[in-house]
Each structure stands twice: as structure tokens, then as C-alpha cells.
Design an enzyme around this catalytic site. Sequence first.
Site, PDB file in Angstrom:
ATOM      1  N   THR A 123       0.817  -1.209   0.000  1.00  0.00           N
ATOM      2  CA  THR A 123       0.000   0.000   0.000  1.00  0.00           C
ATOM      3  C   THR A 123       0.855   1.266   0.000  1.00  0.00           C
ATOM      4  OG1 THR A 123      -1.541   1.266   1.379  1.00  0.00           O
ATOM      5  CG2 THR A 123      -0.122  -0.255   2.535  1.00  0.00           C
ATOM      6  N   ASP A 124       0.266   2.361  -0.452  1.00  0.00           N
ATOM      7  CA  ASP A 124       0.972   3.654  -0.395  1.00  0.00           C
ATOM      8  C   ASP A 124       1.036   4.187   1.041  1.00  0.00           C
ATOM      9  OD1 ASP A 124      -1.727   4.321  -0.067  1.00  0.00           O
ATOM     10  OD2 ASP A 124      -1.759   5.838  -1.656  1.00  0.00           O
ATOM     11  N   GLU A 125       0.229   3.586   1.954  1.00  0.00           N
ATOM     12  CA  GLU A 125       0.177   4.126   3.326  1.00  0.00           C
ATOM     13  C   GLU A 125       1.493   3.943   4.072  1.00  0.00           C
ATOM     14  OE1 GLU A 125      -3.275   3.478   5.641  1.00  0.00           O
ATOM     15  OE2 GLU A 125      -4.616   3.596   3.926  1.00  0.00           O
ATOM     16  N   TYR A 149      -2.042  -0.356  11.052  1.00  0.00           N
ATOM     17  CA  TYR A 149      -2.174  -1.041   9.755  1.00  0.00           C
ATOM     18  C   TYR A 149      -0.962  -0.782   8.872  1.00  0.00           C
ATOM     19  CZ  TYR A 149      -3.353  -1.514   4.811  1.00  0.00           C
ATOM     20  OH  TYR A 149      -3.304  -1.809   3.465  1.00  0.00           O
ATOM     21  N   LYS A 153       2.055  -3.261   7.457  1.00  0.00           N
ATOM     22  CA  LYS A 153       2.343  -3.446   6.023  1.00  0.00           C
ATOM     23  C   LYS A 153       3.804  -3.063   5.736  1.00  0.00           C
ATOM     24  CE  LYS A 153      -0.009  -4.518   3.034  1.00  0.00           C
ATOM     25  NZ  LYS A 153      -0.372  -5.836   2.449  1.00  0.00           N
TER      26      LYS A 153
HETATM   27  P1  NAD Z   1      -9.634  -7.209   2.132  1.00  0.00           P
HETATM   28  O1  NAD Z   1      -9.647  -6.886   3.579  1.00  0.00           O
HETATM   29  O2  NAD Z   1     -10.840  -6.939   1.310  1.00  0.00           O
HETATM   30  O3  NAD Z   1      -9.285  -8.755   1.937  1.00  0.00           O
HETATM   31  C1  NAD Z   1      -8.308  -9.405   2.681  1.00  0.00           C
HETATM   32  C2  NAD Z   1      -8.475 -10.915   2.465  1.00  0.00           C
HETATM   33  O4  NAD Z   1      -7.435 -11.576   3.206  1.00  0.00           O
HETATM   34  C3  NAD Z   1      -9.809 -11.453   2.985  1.00  0.00           C
HETATM   35  O5  NAD Z   1     -10.367 -12.338   2.034  1.00  0.00           O
HETATM   36  C4  NAD Z   1      -9.422 -12.207   4.265  1.00  0.00           C
HETATM   37  O6  NAD Z   1     -10.271 -13.296   4.550  1.00  0.00           O
HETATM   38  C5  NAD Z   1      -8.010 -12.660   3.924  1.00  0.00           C
HETATM   39  N1  NAD Z   1      -7.197 -12.893   5.132  1.00  0.00           N
HETATM   40  C6  NAD Z   1      -7.049 -12.061   6.195  1.00  0.00           C
HETATM   41  N2  NAD Z   1      -6.246 -12.641   7.105  1.00  0.00           N
HETATM   42  C7  NAD Z   1      -5.856 -13.831   6.597  1.00  0.00           C
HETATM   43  C8  NAD Z   1      -5.015 -14.870   7.055  1.00  0.00           C
HETATM   44  N3  NAD Z   1      -4.410 -14.804   8.239  1.00  0.00           N
HETATM   45  N4  NAD Z   1      -4.834 -15.944   6.260  1.00  0.00           N
HETATM   46  C9  NAD Z   1      -5.440 -16.029   5.048  1.00  0.00           C
HETATM   47  N5  NAD Z   1      -6.262 -15.082   4.577  1.00  0.00           N
HETATM   48  C10 NAD Z   1      -6.469 -14.000   5.328  1.00  0.00           C
HETATM   49  O7  NAD Z   1      -8.354  -6.477   1.542  1.00  0.00           O
HETATM   50  P2  NAD Z   1      -8.177  -5.730   0.142  1.00  0.00           P
HETATM   51  O8  NAD Z   1      -8.707  -4.367   0.256  1.00  0.00           O
HETATM   52  O9  NAD Z   1      -8.639  -6.629  -0.949  1.00  0.00           O
HETATM   53  O10 NAD Z   1      -6.591  -5.612   0.114  1.00  0.00           O
HETATM   54  C11 NAD Z   1      -5.804  -6.689  -0.419  1.00  0.00           C
HETATM   55  C12 NAD Z   1      -4.345  -6.329  -0.276  1.00  0.00           C
HETATM   56  O11 NAD Z   1      -4.080  -5.128  -0.990  1.00  0.00           O
HETATM   57  C13 NAD Z   1      -3.903  -6.058   1.163  1.00  0.00           C
HETATM   58  O12 NAD Z   1      -2.612  -6.591   1.329  1.00  0.00           O
HETATM   59  C14 NAD Z   1      -3.885  -4.547   1.264  1.00  0.00           C
HETATM   60  O13 NAD Z   1      -2.931  -4.118   2.209  1.00  0.00           O
HETATM   61  C15 NAD Z   1      -3.491  -4.160  -0.143  1.00  0.00           C
HETATM   62  N6  NAD Z   1      -3.972  -2.859  -0.615  1.00  0.00           N
HETATM   63  C16 NAD Z   1      -5.286  -2.520  -0.514  1.00  0.00           C
HETATM   64  C17 NAD Z   1      -5.738  -1.318  -1.033  1.00  0.00           C
HETATM   65  C18 NAD Z   1      -7.188  -0.917  -0.980  1.00  0.00           C
HETATM   66  O14 NAD Z   1      -7.506   0.228  -1.340  1.00  0.00           O
HETATM   67  N7  NAD Z   1      -8.103  -1.766  -0.562  1.00  0.00           N
HETATM   68  C19 NAD Z   1      -4.827  -0.451  -1.651  1.00  0.00           C
HETATM   69  C20 NAD Z   1      -3.480  -0.822  -1.720  1.00  0.00           C
HETATM   70  C21 NAD Z   1      -3.071  -2.046  -1.217  1.00  0.00           C
HETATM   71  O1  DAU Z   2      -4.173   3.949   0.389  1.00  0.00           O
HETATM   72  C1  DAU Z   2      -4.400   2.579   0.308  1.00  0.00           C
HETATM   73  C2  DAU Z   2      -5.251   2.133   1.467  1.00  0.00           C
HETATM   74  O2  DAU Z   2      -6.567   2.597   1.224  1.00  0.00           O
HETATM   75  C3  DAU Z   2      -5.238   0.625   1.686  1.00  0.00           C
HETATM   76  O3  DAU Z   2      -3.935   0.229   2.024  1.00  0.00           O
HETATM   77  C4  DAU Z   2      -6.215   0.230   2.789  1.00  0.00           C
HETATM   78  O4  DAU Z   2      -6.255  -1.176   2.903  1.00  0.00           O
HETATM   79  C5  DAU Z   2      -7.583   0.753   2.424  1.00  0.00           C
HETATM   80  O5  DAU Z   2      -8.509   0.446   3.440  1.00  0.00           O
HETATM   81  C6  DAU Z   2      -7.535   2.254   2.191  1.00  0.00           C
HETATM   82  O6  DAU Z   2      -7.261   2.957   3.429  1.00  0.00           O
HETATM   83  P1  DAU Z   2      -8.020   4.336   3.796  1.00  0.00           P
HETATM   84  O7  DAU Z   2      -7.950   4.517   5.254  1.00  0.00           O
HETATM   85  O8  DAU Z   2      -7.539   5.417   2.915  1.00  0.00           O
HETATM   86  O9  DAU Z   2      -9.503   3.929   3.301  1.00  0.00           O
HETATM   87  P2  DAU Z   2     -10.941   4.131   3.978  1.00  0.00           P
HETATM   88  O10 DAU Z   2     -11.948   3.766   2.943  1.00  0.00           O
HETATM   89  O11 DAU Z   2     -11.041   3.518   5.315  1.00  0.00           O
HETATM   90  O12 DAU Z   2     -10.997   5.725   4.162  1.00  0.00           O
HETATM   91  C7  DAU Z   2     -10.823   6.591   3.064  1.00  0.00           C
HETATM   92  C8  DAU Z   2     -10.906   8.002   3.590  1.00  0.00           C
HETATM   93  O13 DAU Z   2     -12.255   8.257   4.014  1.00  0.00           O
HETATM   94  C9  DAU Z   2     -10.042   8.262   4.807  1.00  0.00           C
HETATM   95  O14 DAU Z   2      -9.559   9.599   4.743  1.00  0.00           O
HETATM   96  C10 DAU Z   2     -10.994   8.116   5.999  1.00  0.00           C
HETATM   97  C11 DAU Z   2     -12.300   8.605   5.418  1.00  0.00           C
HETATM   98  N1  DAU Z   2     -13.531   7.990   5.964  1.00  0.00           N
HETATM   99  C12 DAU Z   2     -13.591   6.629   5.993  1.00  0.00           C
HETATM  100  C13 DAU Z   2     -14.710   6.005   6.507  1.00  0.00           C
HETATM  101  C14 DAU Z   2     -14.774   4.489   6.568  1.00  0.00           C
HETATM  102  C15 DAU Z   2     -14.585   8.775   6.377  1.00  0.00           C
HETATM  103  O15 DAU Z   2     -14.514  10.025   6.310  1.00  0.00           O
HETATM  104  N2  DAU Z   2     -15.704   8.154   6.871  1.00  0.00           N
HETATM  105  C16 DAU Z   2     -15.802   6.810   6.964  1.00  0.00           C
HETATM  106  O16 DAU Z   2     -16.844   6.290   7.447  1.00  0.00           O
END
Ligand code: NAD
Ligand code: DAU
Length: 334
Positions: A123-125, A149, A153
Site C-alpha cells: 500500500t501507499d500508506e 495497519y 504493512k
Molecule cells: P480485504 O480486507 O478486502 O481482503 C483481505 C483478504 O485476506 C480477505 O479475504 C481475508 O479473509 C483474507 N485474510 C485475512 N487474514 C488472513 C489470514 N491470516 N490468512 C489467510 N487469509 C487471510 O483487503 P483488500 O482491500 O482486498 O486488500 C488486499 C491487499 O491489498 C492487502 O494486502 C492490502 O494491504 C493491499 N492494498 C489494498 C488497497 C485498498 O484500497 N483496498 C490499496 C493498496 C493495497
Molecule cells: O491507500 C491505500 C489504502 O486505502 C489501503 O492500504 C487500505 O487497505 C484501504 O482500506 C484504504 O485505506 P483508507 O484509510 O484510505 O480507506 P478508507 O476507505 O477507510 O478511508 C478513506 C478516507 O475516508 C479516509 O480519509 C478516511 C475517510 N472515511 C472513511 C470512513 C470508513 C470517512 O470520512 N468516513 C468513513 O466512514
Amino acid sequence: MKLLITGGAGFIGSNFVHHILKTYPDYEIINLDALTYAGNLENLKDFDNEPRYTFVKGDICDKALVEELVAKVDIVVHFAAESHVDRSIFDSEAFVRTNVIGTHTLLEAARKAGNKRFHHVSTDEVFGSLGADEAPFSEITPYDPRSPYSASKAGSDHLVRAYFHTHNLPITISNCSNNYGPYHFPEKLIPLIITNLIEGKEIPIYGDGLQVRDWLYVEDHCKAIDLIIHQGKIGETYCVGGASEKPNLEIAKAILKLLGKDEGLIKYVQDRKGHDRRYAIDFSKIKSQLGWEPQVTFEEGLQKTVAWFLENEAWWKNVRSGQYQEYYNQQYKK
Ligand code: NAD
Ligand code: DAU
């Protein structure tokens, strides 16, 4: 090619399973997923009878299982993680366990299996938080994670790099910005807003709502990972972004407009602790080296996403009711 996809029942992982099985008719996938609250096999019901797809319910921290599965494949594409920042603020234990120890377990198995190819989805975080005028994150930005988180990562990224330098494990890493699209779990901002509005509820906006995220349509992220696993340079990191920086409030207003709802439904609530102000990605490396750039504009992607949630009400209603967690028992324990 045979792939072990971890976390393939989650949001991005399940989109990636769809992408690979549809793009490569001769590829096979083993999907290892623990089915935590974020894992949803309804995302993958198209493949229940697909011979090229195998689902294994299991934990990436389970050494014996992971070793058995890694030995069977050509590449590990590692998505599995605890992914929600807010949950990591309330309780970070599972984050350290899955994101750090789980990644280490996979790396060790890849090493023991004769140095299997390993792609780590990150992730970019991990780069921290940007000021309004600072340059976007790139592959050379120092790590500065600020939530449990992102710290977990970052720990996993360091381990992946260490296995490259120490053991020559053939790794790549992608650090991507915020994804959105089909199968997005409705605890995250965009699907939470859409589903709340369809149900006529208010939408919670943290703090002043001016925090900025760089949004990428999930299909574009899958295409970037596809390119990296096929053409990426071993040992390298690639930053992946959407060229689409938006404040949260603007997202909320855009969705309100698409659904024909009133801005009075915006409810300002207490801010997230340690809330990162801005993320943005400079993706010029993957663009110049692998020819990747986002194909879907934010306007188009948001329209498609809203349409998907409108058309797939049963999917997110099952998530909200908890019914989705029965799918495994119904399909696999018959
Ligand atoms: P998600 O939370 O939707 O899915 C995570 C999956 O991992 C789920 O299916 C869960 O059951 C599985 N999991 C969790 N713990 C586990 C374990 N111990 N063993 C096996 N499986 C397990 O996550 P996502 O949003 O699809 O993100 C996927 C990946 O991409 C993550 O590594 C996240 O850090 C990264 N990522 C997410 C975003 C985003 O915007 N969602 C952006 C950049 C990177
Ligand atoms: O940048 C990549 C990341 O993006 C991933 O690594 C994470 O897994 C993914 O969850 C996401 O993280 P964020 O914290 O950016 O996403 P989230 O959707 O939780 O929140 C997006 C923005 O919206 C953040 O500034 C918090 C805000 N927010 C979020 C929720 C859930 C609100 O204002 N209200 C809300 O109820």
C-alpha cells in the site's frame, strides 16, 4: 502458470482471480484465504465449477499448510492482510499477526520450496502522510507509516525486501493507492457511502472531510499486478496510482449526485485518530518501464461502481446481514 493467491476472497484478491482466470485460459489458481470477516466466497461464485480454480480455507500463518501449497505453484501473489485502518486503531493484534507473521510464513515457504517467485501486494500508506504541496510518493520515498495497519504493512515490505537481499528470493512489490470497484467491502469509504445512501441513511465523514486519497479503479490495479508478475524486474518495487486525487467530501458529493440524494445526508463525525491527510502516487516508473497507466477515469469508475452496487443489492445486503459467511458451508461442506 499455476498461482497461489492469498486473500483471494477479499476485495482486490477476488477481482484479481476474475482477471487472471478470464485473461489466461491455461492458468490455474489456488486461492488460500482464512475467510475472516473480509473474505467473501460469493465474490467468486462464478468459479465454483471451474476446474482451474481451487479454494483452500486456511491461514497464511499455518506453516505446514503454506509449505504444502507453495510447493505446488510457480508463483505466490500475496494479497491476504488485515486491511482496514479503523480496525487497526481499535485492535492491532490481528494486523501484526497476519500482515507481518503471515507474510514471513509465506516467504519462508517460498525460500524452502527452492526460491519461488513472490509478488507482494502493498500500500501507499507505508510512506506516511503528505502535505498539500508535497510531491507524490514514489519508489524512493522513505517509509513513515503512521497507523498500526500501515506499520504492519511496512514491516511486511521490509521482510520481502530482506528475503530478496539475503536469500535471492525472486520478489517484486507493488505499493498502490486507494482502490474502489465491485466487491468492495462496505466498511470502506466509497462502498459505505453508496450502500448507506441506497438504504436512505446518513453518511459519516471524518473530521473536516478534506483528507485526500488517490483513487484507482480495482481492474486497473489488477492489470498492474498482472504486468509486474510477468514483466517486472526482480527485486524491484512499483508504485501504482490513479492520477485521481480527491478530498473525501468531493467523493461524498459525487456519489450523492449520482444517486440523486440530498447533501443534507452528510454527517460530520469525530475524526480518525492519527488520520493521514493526503496520499498521492507518482507512477512514472511503472508507466515508463512496463507501459502501465490507469485506463478508467474516476468519473467512469465511480459510475460503474455505483451501478454495480445498485445491480448487486443482494451481495452487499448479505454482507450487512452476515449471511455471506454461510456461503462456504453451503458450497464446500455439502
Ligand atoms: P480485504 O480486507 O478486502 O481482503 C483481505 C483478504 O485476506 C480477505 O479475504 C481475508 O479473509 C483474507 N485474510 C485475512 N487474514 C488472513 C489470514 N491470516 N490468512 C489467510 N487469509 C487471510 O483487503 P483488500 O482491500 O482486498 O486488500 C488486499 C491487499 O491489498 C492487502 O494486502 C492490502 O494491504 C493491499 N492494498 C489494498 C488497497 C485498498 O484500497 N483496498 C490499496 C493498496 C493495497
Ligand atoms: O491507500 C491505500 C489504502 O486505502 C489501503 O492500504 C487500505 O487497505 C484501504 O482500506 C484504504 O485505506 P483508507 O484509510 O484510505 O480507506 P478508507 O476507505 O477507510 O478511508 C478513506 C478516507 O475516508 C479516509 O480519509 C478516511 C475517510 N472515511 C472513511 C470512513 C470508513 C470517512 O470520512 N468516513 C468513513 O466512514
